[in-house]
Scaffold this motif. Sequence first.
Motif, PDB file in Angstrom:
ATOM      1  N   THR A  83     -12.424  17.179  13.046  1.00  0.00           N
ATOM      2  CA  THR A  83     -12.470  16.007  12.171  1.00  0.00           C
ATOM      3  C   THR A  83     -11.555  14.913  12.684  1.00  0.00           C
ATOM      4  O   THR A  83     -11.909  13.727  12.684  1.00  0.00           O
ATOM      5  N   LEU A  84     -10.375  15.298  13.124  1.00  0.00           N
ATOM      6  CA  LEU A  84      -9.429  14.318  13.657  1.00  0.00           C
ATOM      7  C   LEU A  84      -9.997  13.635  14.902  1.00  0.00           C
ATOM      8  O   LEU A  84     -10.010  12.398  15.002  1.00  0.00           O
ATOM      9  N   ALA A  85     -10.473  14.426  15.856  1.00  0.00           N
ATOM     10  CA  ALA A  85     -10.981  13.860  17.111  1.00  0.00           C
ATOM     11  C   ALA A  85     -12.225  13.008  16.868  1.00  0.00           C
ATOM     12  O   ALA A  85     -12.335  11.878  17.366  1.00  0.00           O
ATOM     13  N   ASN A  86     -13.165  13.537  16.102  1.00  0.00           N
ATOM     14  CA  ASN A  86     -14.392  12.777  15.831  1.00  0.00           C
ATOM     15  C   ASN A  86     -14.104  11.540  14.981  1.00  0.00           C
ATOM     16  O   ASN A  86     -14.789  10.518  15.106  1.00  0.00           O
ATOM     17  N   GLY A  87     -13.081  11.630  14.125  1.00  0.00           N
ATOM     18  CA  GLY A  87     -12.720  10.476  13.305  1.00  0.00           C
ATOM     19  C   GLY A  87     -12.206   9.322  14.134  1.00  0.00           C
ATOM     20  O   GLY A  87     -12.524   8.154  13.855  1.00  0.00           O
ATOM     21  N   PHE A  88     -11.430   9.607  15.161  1.00  0.00           N
ATOM     22  CA  PHE A  88     -10.956   8.536  16.038  1.00  0.00           C
ATOM     23  C   PHE A  88     -12.099   7.977  16.885  1.00  0.00           C
ATOM     24  O   PHE A  88     -12.194   6.766  17.093  1.00  0.00           O
ATOM     25  N   ALA A  89     -12.969   8.844  17.362  1.00  0.00           N
ATOM     26  CA  ALA A  89     -14.110   8.369  18.153  1.00  0.00           C
ATOM     27  C   ALA A  89     -15.056   7.522  17.307  1.00  0.00           C
ATOM     28  O   ALA A  89     -15.675   6.573  17.800  1.00  0.00           O
ATOM     29  N   GLN A  90     -15.163   7.845  16.015  1.00  0.00           N
ATOM     30  CA  GLN A  90     -16.100   7.160  15.129  1.00  0.00           C
ATOM     31  C   GLN A  90     -15.847   5.657  15.064  1.00  0.00           C
ATOM     32  O   GLN A  90     -16.777   4.859  14.963  1.00  0.00           O
ATOM     33  N   ASN A  91     -14.598   5.254  15.125  1.00  0.00           N
ATOM     34  CA  ASN A  91     -14.251   3.836  14.992  1.00  0.00           C
ATOM     35  C   ASN A  91     -13.667   3.252  16.277  1.00  0.00           C
ATOM     36  O   ASN A  91     -13.152   2.145  16.296  1.00  0.00           O
ATOM     37  N   ALA A 164     -12.973   9.588  -0.040  1.00  0.00           N
ATOM     38  CA  ALA A 164     -14.401   9.792   0.229  1.00  0.00           C
ATOM     39  C   ALA A 164     -14.626  11.059   1.039  1.00  0.00           C
ATOM     40  O   ALA A 164     -15.590  11.807   0.799  1.00  0.00           O
ATOM     41  N   SER A 165     -13.746  11.334   1.993  1.00  0.00           N
ATOM     42  CA  SER A 165     -13.871  12.553   2.807  1.00  0.00           C
ATOM     43  C   SER A 165     -13.726  13.804   1.955  1.00  0.00           C
ATOM     44  O   SER A 165     -14.447  14.788   2.129  1.00  0.00           O
ATOM     45  N   ALA A 166     -12.782  13.769   1.023  1.00  0.00           N
ATOM     46  CA  ALA A 166     -12.629  14.909   0.113  1.00  0.00           C
ATOM     47  C   ALA A 166     -13.865  15.086  -0.749  1.00  0.00           C
ATOM     48  O   ALA A 166     -14.293  16.219  -1.021  1.00  0.00           O
ATOM     49  N   ALA A 167     -14.462  13.974  -1.156  1.00  0.00           N
ATOM     50  CA  ALA A 167     -15.658  14.047  -2.003  1.00  0.00           C
ATOM     51  C   ALA A 167     -16.818  14.698  -1.264  1.00  0.00           C
ATOM     52  O   ALA A 167     -17.497  15.586  -1.804  1.00  0.00           O
ATOM     53  N   VAL A 168     -17.073  14.277  -0.011  1.00  0.00           N
ATOM     54  CA  VAL A 168     -18.233  14.821   0.709  1.00  0.00           C
ATOM     55  C   VAL A 168     -17.996  16.259   1.126  1.00  0.00           C
ATOM     56  O   VAL A 168     -18.894  17.109   1.018  1.00  0.00           O
ATOM     57  N   HIS A 179     -11.378  22.111  -9.097  1.00  0.00           N
ATOM     58  CA  HIS A 179     -10.748  22.037  -7.782  1.00  0.00           C
ATOM     59  C   HIS A 179     -11.098  20.723  -7.079  1.00  0.00           C
ATOM     60  O   HIS A 179     -10.270  20.170  -6.338  1.00  0.00           O
ATOM     61  N   LEU A 180     -12.302  20.224  -7.291  1.00  0.00           N
ATOM     62  CA  LEU A 180     -12.704  18.956  -6.682  1.00  0.00           C
ATOM     63  C   LEU A 180     -11.832  17.817  -7.197  1.00  0.00           C
ATOM     64  O   LEU A 180     -11.439  16.927  -6.439  1.00  0.00           O
ATOM     65  N   ARG A 181     -11.509  17.844  -8.483  1.00  0.00           N
ATOM     66  CA  ARG A 181     -10.616  16.824  -9.045  1.00  0.00           C
ATOM     67  C   ARG A 181      -9.264  16.852  -8.343  1.00  0.00           C
ATOM     68  O   ARG A 181      -8.701  15.805  -7.985  1.00  0.00           O
ATOM     69  N   GLU A 182      -8.729  18.056  -8.124  1.00  0.00           N
ATOM     70  CA  GLU A 182      -7.441  18.179  -7.441  1.00  0.00           C
ATOM     71  C   GLU A 182      -7.545  17.710  -5.992  1.00  0.00           C
ATOM     72  O   GLU A 182      -6.613  17.085  -5.464  1.00  0.00           O
ATOM     73  N   ALA A 183      -8.671  17.982  -5.352  1.00  0.00           N
ATOM     74  CA  ALA A 183      -8.858  17.548  -3.967  1.00  0.00           C
ATOM     75  C   ALA A 183      -8.866  16.028  -3.858  1.00  0.00           C
ATOM     76  O   ALA A 183      -8.272  15.448  -2.940  1.00  0.00           O
ATOM     77  N   LEU A 184      -9.531  15.351  -4.807  1.00  0.00           N
ATOM     78  CA  LEU A 184      -9.568  13.889  -4.787  1.00  0.00           C
ATOM     79  C   LEU A 184      -8.166  13.314  -4.973  1.00  0.00           C
ATOM     80  O   LEU A 184      -7.767  12.371  -4.277  1.00  0.00           O
ATOM     81  N   GLY A 185      -7.410  13.885  -5.932  1.00  0.00           N
ATOM     82  CA  GLY A 185      -6.052  13.411  -6.159  1.00  0.00           C
ATOM     83  C   GLY A 185      -5.135  13.702  -4.988  1.00  0.00           C
ATOM     84  O   GLY A 185      -4.279  12.881  -4.624  1.00  0.00           O
ATOM     85  N   THR A 186      -5.304  14.857  -4.373  1.00  0.00           N
ATOM     86  CA  THR A 186      -4.485  15.219  -3.218  1.00  0.00           C
ATOM     87  C   THR A 186      -4.785  14.298  -2.035  1.00  0.00           C
ATOM     88  O   THR A 186      -3.875  13.851  -1.321  1.00  0.00           O
ATOM     89  N   ALA A 187      -6.058  14.008  -1.816  1.00  0.00           N
ATOM     90  CA  ALA A 187      -6.441  13.113  -0.719  1.00  0.00           C
ATOM     91  C   ALA A 187      -5.877  11.715  -0.941  1.00  0.00           C
ATOM     92  O   ALA A 187      -5.378  11.074   0.001  1.00  0.00           O
ATOM     93  N   ASN A 214      -9.997  10.968   7.524  1.00  0.00           N
ATOM     94  CA  ASN A 214     -10.996  12.036   7.450  1.00  0.00           C
ATOM     95  C   ASN A 214     -10.335  13.407   7.409  1.00  0.00           C
ATOM     96  O   ASN A 214     -10.717  14.268   6.611  1.00  0.00           O
ATOM     97  N   MET A 215      -9.339  13.609   8.270  1.00  0.00           N
ATOM     98  CA  MET A 215      -8.677  14.908   8.310  1.00  0.00           C
ATOM     99  C   MET A 215      -7.933  15.181   7.007  1.00  0.00           C
ATOM    100  O   MET A 215      -7.941  16.314   6.495  1.00  0.00           O
ATOM    101  N   THR A 216      -7.303  14.160   6.436  1.00  0.00           N
ATOM    102  CA  THR A 216      -6.592  14.329   5.165  1.00  0.00           C
ATOM    103  C   THR A 216      -7.548  14.747   4.052  1.00  0.00           C
ATOM    104  O   THR A 216      -7.228  15.621   3.231  1.00  0.00           O
ATOM    105  N   GLY A 217      -8.723  14.122   4.014  1.00  0.00           N
ATOM    106  CA  GLY A 217      -9.697  14.475   2.985  1.00  0.00           C
ATOM    107  C   GLY A 217     -10.148  15.916   3.089  1.00  0.00           C
ATOM    108  O   GLY A 217     -10.228  16.641   2.073  1.00  0.00           O
ATOM    109  N   LEU A 218     -10.447  16.371   4.313  1.00  0.00           N
ATOM    110  CA  LEU A 218     -10.884  17.759   4.497  1.00  0.00           C
ATOM    111  C   LEU A 218      -9.746  18.727   4.194  1.00  0.00           C
ATOM    112  O   LEU A 218      -9.954  19.759   3.534  1.00  0.00           O
ATOM    113  N   ALA A 219      -8.534  18.406   4.658  1.00  0.00           N
ATOM    114  CA  ALA A 219      -7.387  19.274   4.375  1.00  0.00           C
ATOM    115  C   ALA A 219      -7.145  19.388   2.874  1.00  0.00           C
ATOM    116  O   ALA A 219      -6.776  20.463   2.370  1.00  0.00           O
TER     117      ALA A 219
END
Length: 446
Positions: A83-91, A164-168, A179-187, A214-219
Amino acid sequence: MNRNWTEGTDRVLDFITSIKWDGLPGAVQHQSRRCLLDLMSVLVAGRRTPVGDIMAAVACDQFPGDQATILVSGERVSALGATLANGFAQNALDIDDGYRRVKGHPGAASLPALLAALELIGSCTGVELLTTLVVGYEIGIRAGLIRHAVYPTYHSSGSWGAVASAAVAGRLMGLERAHLREALGTAEYHAPIAPMMKGIDVPCMGKDSLGWGNMTGLASVFMAQRGFTGVEPLFSDAPEKEWLTGLGRQYEILNLYFKPYAACRWAQPAVAGCLKLVQENRLKLEDLERVKVRTFAAAASLTREPPQNTEEAQYNLAFPVAAALIDGAVGPAQVLPPRLFDRDILDLAGRLEVEVAQEFEDRFPAKAIAAVEITTRNGNRYDSGAVEARWEPPDTLPSDEELKEKSMWLTAPVLGRSQAHELLDLIWKFDEAADARELIRLAVAR
């Protein structure tokens, strides 16, 4: 402000967990395919940049594993590393879609996390991946609106894109609602709160902090799965309830702009004006005596110094204008060596004149406008008049064929024409795909 309006977060959770492909308007379904094609093409091309190489190496060294794929090169690393590597390549090429009211990139804000989540769950259909991509856009844009309204500083895309990354990732991985609510707040809490103008004034590889976002959302999803608790998500702070009550009825994915040039969006009206004059008047390099750009203050503030690297070429006003006048395009070939150091481009860029036009400043950021005036060596003067950046909603959006041409322009030099065509064809009919992982397979060079 409507602080602690917890109903706002509830509405967001309802949308994330209940949205179905069959419930999406046909225009939104079609736009999701257009967006996926554009994002994947940009990501593939971005992997062949210096920052793409650096972050792939960092991921391989620091995030070992066999969970997910670094695109194009195909290395297997942990999901967070990919996610980190692809996130940097994405932009990396700054040629991905954007949404004007958040001054950022909602597609790039969540696709890398979505791809890693896809590999973690093993498989899903193309329909499910496209539906979740729509979630990323709708949630990311609204998170960006709220972030900028509550904290009125120009934040990078990663600062709200992490949500948004946490949401997807949370949706695709089947996270329970609590748990999704906590993920959104954590992100939100751990998102990279990057001062965007600092990275524009002195361009660097940090760009829009999309890799880290992106990596923060997934983490955050991983953390929430194990019981980590987060703050009340920023949706409960929404100053405008309409931003959230419109979920599922008003689709902001339809209000994106697309980018035809690998340059900051602020420079693109001037690029469009130059190309208009060259094409209409058949001007050649040897004809040009003087080039003057009238534009809004933010665009005028972009550096005009000779770029020393890819990032400096993108966050520049003079370089993309000169490249467009000479090459007729501003893409990977122009912002990467050796063309990056071409003497003719640099000489012309050094002669560019820039002026802030109050009439254009008054319309920014709702509109990004410039006017270009070219004087030739024989004394003729050509004026473009007021020109917007190309591919703006609602009137100048690219056709499907133009997006397909852009896709081939970006991916064929990396994957080869045959594989690039396969990738395009797959995405264009992705709602028929039984296994969405084919997307990743076709984005790894054979």
